[in-house]
Scaffold this motif. Structure first.
Motif, PDB file in Angstrom:
ATOM      1  N   ALA A   1       0.837  -1.202   0.000  1.00  0.00           N
ATOM      2  CA  ALA A   1       0.000   0.000   0.000  1.00  0.00           C
ATOM      3  C   ALA A   1       0.873   1.253   0.000  1.00  0.00           C
ATOM      4  O   ALA A   1       0.592   2.235  -0.713  1.00  0.00           O
ATOM      5  CB  ALA A   1      -0.924  -0.011   1.218  1.00  0.00           C
ATOM      6  N   LEU A   2       1.939   1.233   0.794  1.00  0.00           N
ATOM      7  CA  LEU A   2       2.885   2.352   0.805  1.00  0.00           C
ATOM      8  C   LEU A   2       3.481   2.563  -0.584  1.00  0.00           C
ATOM      9  O   LEU A   2       3.529   3.700  -1.090  1.00  0.00           O
ATOM     10  CB  LEU A   2       3.997   2.058   1.813  1.00  0.00           C
ATOM     11  N   THR A   3       3.928   1.477  -1.204  1.00  0.00           N
ATOM     12  CA  THR A   3       4.571   1.580  -2.513  1.00  0.00           C
ATOM     13  C   THR A   3       3.605   2.096  -3.562  1.00  0.00           C
ATOM     14  O   THR A   3       3.960   2.959  -4.383  1.00  0.00           O
ATOM     15  CB  THR A   3       5.131   0.208  -2.927  1.00  0.00           C
ATOM     16  N   ASN A   4       2.376   1.603  -3.546  1.00  0.00           N
ATOM     17  CA  ASN A   4       1.386   2.078  -4.521  1.00  0.00           C
ATOM     18  C   ASN A   4       1.066   3.554  -4.302  1.00  0.00           C
ATOM     19  O   ASN A   4       0.911   4.316  -5.266  1.00  0.00           O
ATOM     20  CB  ASN A   4       0.117   1.227  -4.440  1.00  0.00           C
ATOM     21  N   GLY A   5       0.984   3.953  -3.034  1.00  0.00           N
ATOM     22  CA  GLY A   5       0.741   5.367  -2.744  1.00  0.00           C
ATOM     23  C   GLY A   5       1.899   6.250  -3.193  1.00  0.00           C
ATOM     24  O   GLY A   5       1.685   7.339  -3.748  1.00  0.00           O
ATOM     25  N   LEU A   6       3.120   5.770  -2.972  1.00  0.00           N
ATOM     26  CA  LEU A   6       4.284   6.531  -3.441  1.00  0.00           C
ATOM     27  C   LEU A   6       4.287   6.636  -4.960  1.00  0.00           C
ATOM     28  O   LEU A   6       4.638   7.682  -5.527  1.00  0.00           O
ATOM     29  CB  LEU A   6       5.569   5.857  -2.950  1.00  0.00           C
ATOM     30  N   GLY A   7       3.890   5.542  -5.621  1.00  0.00           N
ATOM     31  CA  GLY A   7       3.826   5.574  -7.084  1.00  0.00           C
ATOM     32  C   GLY A   7       2.855   6.629  -7.576  1.00  0.00           C
ATOM     33  O   GLY A   7       3.157   7.381  -8.513  1.00  0.00           O
ATOM     34  N   SER A   8       1.692   6.712  -6.929  1.00  0.00           N
ATOM     35  CA  SER A   8       0.711   7.734  -7.318  1.00  0.00           C
ATOM     36  C   SER A   8       1.254   9.136  -7.080  1.00  0.00           C
ATOM     37  O   SER A   8       1.016  10.057  -7.873  1.00  0.00           O
ATOM     38  CB  SER A   8      -0.588   7.544  -6.522  1.00  0.00           C
ATOM     39  N   SER A   9       2.009   9.297  -5.988  1.00  0.00           N
ATOM     40  CA  SER A   9       2.551  10.632  -5.698  1.00  0.00           C
ATOM     41  C   SER A   9       3.628  11.030  -6.707  1.00  0.00           C
ATOM     42  O   SER A   9       3.798  12.216  -7.002  1.00  0.00           O
ATOM     43  CB  SER A   9       3.103  10.681  -4.268  1.00  0.00           C
TER      44      SER A   9
END
Length: 202
Positions: free
Chosen positions: A167-175
């Motif tokens: 979830a952290l990685t996907n959120g960072l990707g979106s950012s």
């Protein structure tokens, strides 16, 4: 003598045409005719290999999973051998981040599938969790290995930790895609959290 057709290659050609459309225009408005035009083949040929749009979507999703797997393997190899559990986890998660053109293409394409699953919940419910589940199991296996080696707190709930890292990685990707931060900043955040996981005293 008639030319021999490589059917697997032709199917891949069509599936990858759909992925190109997904990464640039999304999937909700993409028709099989659009895919035929992108692939440079006839609509009849697309329908020969993929009888329905759902079949085409799922076939192309398999090719997308292969592309991400190849990127992950390359990322892990680049860290040296033999790979440690932390190296495998970092290599996998950093490969998911859109820190270069290929990463951005993969992230945009997966985002197109997520958007389609929101519009067509039946598709997401039936098939949307296949690759995320495989990825979670892969990472959880390596995190358990780290626990057994005393590199990570043995009392951690492994599936929950892995779900949080993804979830952290996907959120960072979106950012990154949204311009909030660059790839280096995202990698620094990921490294910070892995440092705390693999050395709880830090």
């Amino acid at each position: 003598m008639p030319k021999r057709v490589d059917h697997d290659l032709r199917r891949r050609q069509i599936g990858e045409a759909l992925l190109r459309i997904a990464s640039t225009r999304g999937l909700q408005a993409a028709s099989m005719r659009d895919v035929a035009a992108e692939a440079g083949v006839s609509l009849r040929l697309v329908q020969y290999y993929f009888h329905t749009k759902t079949e085409l979507l799922l076939g192309a999703l398999g090719y997308l999973g292969e592309q991400l797997s190849a990127r992950v393997e390359q990322s892990i190899r680049a860290l040296g051998t033999p790979p440690t559990p932390r190296g495998v986890i970092y290599g996998t998660l950093s490969a998911i981040l859109p820190t270069d053109a290929e990463g951005r293409r993969l992230t945009r394409t997966y985002a197109a599938y997520y958007a389609l699953a929101l519009a067509e919940p039946a598709l997401g419910a039936a098939h949307g969790a296949t690759y995320p589940d495989l990825l979670e199991r892969f990472l959880a296996g390596h995190l358990r290995t780290a626990q057994q080696a005393g590199q990570v707190d043995a009392d951690l709930d492994t599936p929950t930790v892995v779900a949080g890292l993804l979830a952290l990685t996907n959120g960072l990707g979106s950012s990154i895609l949204g311009g909030q931060r660059d790839g280096d900043a995202a990698l620094a955040i990921l490294t910070y959290h892995l440092d705390r996981l693999f050395d709880p005293k830090s």
